[in-house]
Structure formats: structure tokens, C-alpha cells
Design a protein around this motif. Structure first.
Motif: not given
Length: 146
Positions: A28-57
Motif C-alpha cells: 500500500e501507499v503510506l502517507d509520506f509526511e506521517v511516515f517521515k515523522k515516524i521514521f525520524n523519531e524512530n532512527i533518533a531513538n537509541p533503543m532502536n536499531v535501523y540497518l540498511i544493506a546496500e551495494n555501491e549503487k
């Protein structure tokens, strides 16, 4: 493929990749502005771990892990909240790399357990989680707001 994949902490500039991943995961397409607010809160919380797997590109996968002190465990417990591997990277060990980073974090921080819940419609995930070392030990019940 696995040797090219690097795991790092999610940063604010990863918002678009994480948003796209979660929308695909939830189909589904989530509300981007609400998502962004929650995302920023969650990655700033030291009790949370958010990881990304990536290659060079590009991003290959993403995991979010929230920890909390629970009375019934008498200690710190972590739960995987979202776990997504891009279609073209599935079956190549990317998920295992992300899970291993979570296991390392759990060990370093003396967590009592790592938990994950999967939606019943994702039947294939039970086998995936069992292959990653999880045991099917609980039922989860939910009441949705209508």
C-alpha cells in the motif's frame, strides 16, 4: 553478490529507500509526511536499531529492531518490526547478514530474546525465520481500529 553488500546504520538520507521498501512490504501507499515523522523519531531513538544493506549503487534490504525492558522477561528484549529484502537480492544471503547484525547487537547488549512477528498471509516467512534460527513459540492476537 554477498561480498559486495555492506551493512550500515540507517540515516536520514535513506528515507526514500525505506519508504519504498515499507510500501512494497505492506502492499500500500503510506502517507509520506506521517511516515517521515515516524521514521525520524524512530532512527533518533537509541533503543532502536535501523540497518540498511546496500551495494555501491543501491539499497538491497532494510531491518528495523526496537528494544524495550519487559517485566515478564525481567530484562531487555528486542523485536524486529520491519524486515525487507529487495526482490532482486532475495536468496543471496542479504537477510542473513542483517539478522546477524541484529544478533550481534543483542549479544553485545545482553538482550533476553529477539522476537519477530509475521503476517499470516506471508506463509513463506515462517520457513525463512526458522532457517534463520527462530522458533515458532507464540501466537499474536490483534484488534484493528476500523
Amino acid at each position: 553478490m554477498q561480498s559486495k553488500i555492506k551493512i550500515r546504520k540507517v540515516e536520514k538520507q535513506d528515507l526514500d529507500f525505506v519508504y519504498k521498501s515499507i510500501c512494497e512490504l505492506e502492499n500500500e501507499v503510506l502517507d509520506f509526511e506521517v511516515f517521515k515523522k515516524i521514521f525520524n523519531e524512530n532512527i533518533a531513538n537509541p533503543m532502536n536499531v535501523y540497518l540498511i544493506a546496500e551495494n555501491e549503487k543501491e539499497g538491497a534490504g532494510f531491518i528495523s529492531f526496537h528494544t524495550q525492558h519487559l517485566l515478564h522477561h525481567c530484562g531487555l528484549v528486542g523485536e524486529i518490526q520491519e524486515f525487507f529484502i529487495d526482490q532482486k537480492y532475495r536468496g543471496q544471503g542479504v537477510g542473513r547478514l542483517l539478522i546477524n547484525e541484529i544478533k550481534n547487537f543483542a549479544e553485545q547488549n545482553n538482550l533476553k530474546s529477539i522476537e519477530v512477528t509475521t503476517n499470516r498471509r506471508r506463509v513463506e516467512n515462517v520457513l525463512i525465520y526458522e532457517n534463520l534460527g527462530f522458533t515458532l513459540s507464540h501466537n499474536k492476537f490483534t484488534i484493528y481500529k476500523e
